[in-house]
Design an enzyme around this catalytic site. Structure first.
Site, PDB file in Angstrom:
ATOM      1  N   ASN A  37       0.811  -1.221   0.000  1.00  0.00           N
ATOM      2  CA  ASN A  37       0.000   0.000   0.000  1.00  0.00           C
ATOM      3  C   ASN A  37       0.846   1.273   0.000  1.00  0.00           C
ATOM      4  OD1 ASN A  37      -2.347   1.464  -0.011  1.00  0.00           O
ATOM      5  ND2 ASN A  37      -2.951   0.970   2.091  1.00  0.00           N
ATOM      6  N   HIS A 122     -14.283  -5.482  11.044  1.00  0.00           N
ATOM      7  CA  HIS A 122     -13.883  -4.154  11.532  1.00  0.00           C
ATOM      8  C   HIS A 122     -15.091  -3.302  11.856  1.00  0.00           C
ATOM      9  CE1 HIS A 122      -9.572  -3.589   9.936  1.00  0.00           C
ATOM     10  NE2 HIS A 122      -9.796  -4.867  10.154  1.00  0.00           N
ATOM     11  N   ARG A 147     -13.125  -6.256  15.582  1.00  0.00           N
ATOM     12  CA  ARG A 147     -12.141  -5.229  15.932  1.00  0.00           C
ATOM     13  C   ARG A 147     -12.876  -3.917  16.129  1.00  0.00           C
ATOM     14  NH1 ARG A 147      -7.247  -2.419  12.376  1.00  0.00           N
ATOM     15  NH2 ARG A 147      -8.876  -0.913  11.913  1.00  0.00           N
ATOM     16  N   ARG A 283       1.279 -11.584  13.104  1.00  0.00           N
ATOM     17  CA  ARG A 283       0.390 -11.075  12.068  1.00  0.00           C
ATOM     18  C   ARG A 283       1.004 -11.030  10.671  1.00  0.00           C
ATOM     19  NH1 ARG A 283      -4.019  -8.958  12.210  1.00  0.00           N
ATOM     20  NH2 ARG A 283      -3.558  -6.986  11.195  1.00  0.00           N
ATOM     21  N   HIS A 312      -2.575 -10.558   8.796  1.00  0.00           N
ATOM     22  CA  HIS A 312      -3.083  -9.285   8.274  1.00  0.00           C
ATOM     23  C   HIS A 312      -3.941  -9.552   7.040  1.00  0.00           C
ATOM     24  CE1 HIS A 312      -1.775  -5.023   6.769  1.00  0.00           C
ATOM     25  NE2 HIS A 312      -2.790  -4.915   7.604  1.00  0.00           N
ATOM     26  N   ASP A 316      -6.024  -3.676   1.466  1.00  0.00           N
ATOM     27  CA  ASP A 316      -4.869  -3.481   0.578  1.00  0.00           C
ATOM     28  C   ASP A 316      -4.102  -4.768   0.303  1.00  0.00           C
ATOM     29  OD1 ASP A 316      -4.396  -1.881   3.374  1.00  0.00           O
ATOM     30  OD2 ASP A 316      -2.609  -3.047   2.906  1.00  0.00           O
TER      31      ASP A 316
HETATM   32  O1  EZ4 Z   1      -3.433   0.296   8.312  1.00  0.00           O
HETATM   33  O2  EZ4 Z   1      -3.065  -2.262   5.833  1.00  0.00           O
HETATM   34  O3  EZ4 Z   1      -4.840  -4.172  10.930  1.00  0.00           O
HETATM   35  N1  EZ4 Z   1      -4.869  -3.582   9.924  1.00  0.00           N
HETATM   36  C1  EZ4 Z   1      -4.225  -2.425   9.655  1.00  0.00           C
HETATM   37  C2  EZ4 Z   1      -4.309  -1.959   8.239  1.00  0.00           C
HETATM   38  C3  EZ4 Z   1      -3.193  -1.016   7.828  1.00  0.00           C
HETATM   39  C4  EZ4 Z   1      -3.129  -0.968   6.331  1.00  0.00           C
HETATM   40  C5  EZ4 Z   1      -1.914  -0.193   5.847  1.00  0.00           C
HETATM   41  O4  EZ4 Z   1      -1.805  -0.317   4.468  1.00  0.00           O
HETATM   42  O5  EZ4 Z   1      -3.591  -1.864  10.508  1.00  0.00           O
HETATM   43  O6  EZ4 Z   1      -5.551  -1.459   7.942  1.00  0.00           O
HETATM   44 CO    CO Z   2      -3.161  -3.284  12.039  1.00  0.00          CO
END
Ligand code: EZ4
Ligand code: CO
Length: 402
Positions: A37, A122, A147, A283, A312, A316
């Site tokens: 990103n 989220h 989250r 992560r 993660h 992105d």
């Molecule tokens: O801010 O991937 O946990 N997820 C995050 C993300 C980051 C983005 C940065 O490109 O912290 O949303």
């Molecule tokens: Co994060």
């Protein structure tokens, strides 16, 4: 079977994605996600100028050897750009191997250790009520892990909030957006916020929070201790991730579980965190940490020390990258949870990802390989759209961690 052609495609259906396409002399096509990103073209150029010329004629079956060639063979090792590029090659070769075998990649990794992959969604809000409504919406959608982020009172903007209905996209603008950060306001607000969430919805679901690298070790320790009554599933990225020793201090003050590593790109970034049991979840993602091959090794090391995966999975990461991560999540013994934000319209015009969300989990398709189709003609309709991640400053103008 040899690699006969290699190409990198940058496309922006809703956001930027970088996709590597490898073709073999028998016409098998494999895809890999190379999206970093705000630095998309750096990876595109690294692949195009320094990796693709090395691939033609290589045996497509030799995933491990190609990985070692690109990693050990490059004097300048590691770093997010290099490792995202290697990751894309690794994913594309696993995709090819699966297609040749006629099997989903998770079968090649030992088969499914679980039926589906538990994800967290989220929830965010401009204030407490707005956030509570979003948590309710997630619980109605069947999420068993959520989250929680909200705008911090007294701050003009806060990371981690939705930017539109169901859209979370931190990258914007031809230059980085500047945000002003206030640690005291944040630390005062977050325990109250988590208390409100538990008061409204109880303890029957997992509650997560992302600190996004903003605190010092002792501040993170204080936050972790303050959140203990709310039984967090984890707090994420409590301190800037490159300082592994910071976690010794945090760990010695709180039993709130700790997750870190979305910005890690190799096993060396998390070796002490794992072997000293300083974290609970690692992560690293397939897209940014060297592909399926390398993240599998990280997770194997983690398993020895009781550390679980929490990869993660932001917007992105492309559908190809998320699919690759799902195959690994399905197969490893120490899977913890997977981040999932969905994909933003019109991504579905370019990618047909196969997996689907249902009842708080992602369910794999049974297509061979990674199982994601990519429509190159559609991709051409969405040219690269330059965007930056924001930066953070303190009130006095000093740079802070974003
Ligand atoms: O801010 O991937 O946990 N997820 C995050 C993300 C980051 C983005 C940065 O490109 O912290 O949303
Ligand atoms: Co994060």
């Amino acid at each position: 079977m040899k690699i006969s052609a290699a190409e990198v495609i940058v496309t922006a259906p809703g956001r930027n994605y970088v996709t590597l396409k490898l073709t073999t002399d028998e016409g098998v096509v494999g895809y890999g996600d190379a999206t970093l990103n705000g630095r998309e073209l750096a990876v595109e150029a690294y692949l195009r100028e320094h990796v693709l010329p090395l691939l033609a004629g290589r045996d497509a079956a030799r995933i491990g050897d190609t990985w070692q060639y690109l990693y050990r063979g490059a004097y300048w090792r590691r770093g997010p750009v290099t490792m995202t590029a290697i990751s894309a090659v690794d994913q594309a070769l696993w995709d090819i191997k699966g297609k040749v075998a006629g099997l989903p990649v998770y079968e090649l990794l030992g088969g499914r250790a679980r039926e589906a992959v538990t994800v967290y969604g989220h929830a965010s809000g401009a204030d407490v009520d707005d956030l509570l409504a979003d948590v309710a919406r997630h619980l109605e959608l069947g999420y068993t892990a959520v989250r929680v982020q909200a705008k911090i009172p007294g701050m003009d903007s806060t990371y981690g909030l939705h930017t539109g209905p169901n859209i979370y996209e931190p990258a914007s603008g031809a230059l980085p957006k500047e945000e002003v950060w206030n640690t005291a306001a944040y630390l005062d607000f977050i325990p109250t916020l988590m208390g409100r969430v538990r008061e409204e919805f109880g303890y029957g679901f997992h509650l997560l929070h992302d600190v996004h690298h903003r605190l010092t070790p002792i501040e993170a320790a204080r936050l972790g201790a303050a959140l203990e009554p709310y039984r967090m599933f984890w707090i994420e990225d409590a301190t800037p991730a490159e300082d592994q020793s910071a976690f010794r201090l945090i760990r010695s003050h709180t039993v709130t579980p700790l997750a870190v590593g979305e910005v890690f790109n190799s096993i060396w970034d998390c070796r002490e965190l794992i072997t000293e049991r300083l974290i609970d979840y690692v992560r690293t993602s397939v897209t940014h940490a060297g592909g399926i091959s390398h993240v599998r090794r990280i997770m194997d090391l983690a398993d020895l020390y009781g550390v679980r995966s929490g990869s993660h999975g932001p917007g992105d990461i492309s559908p190809v990258g998320l699919a690759a991560n799902l195959h690994l999540d399905l197969a490893i013994p120490n899977f913890g949870i997977q981040e999932y934000m969905g994909h933003r319209d019109p991504a579905a015009e370019v990618f047909d990802w196969g997996y689907r969300y249902e009842n708080g989990m992602l369910w794999p398709s049974d297509r061979p390989g990674l199982g994601v189709e990519f429509d190159e003609e559609a991709a051409r309709r969405f040219p690269y759209d330059p965007k930056y991640l924001p930066v953070a400053r303190l009130a006095d103008g000093a740079m802070h961690d974003w």
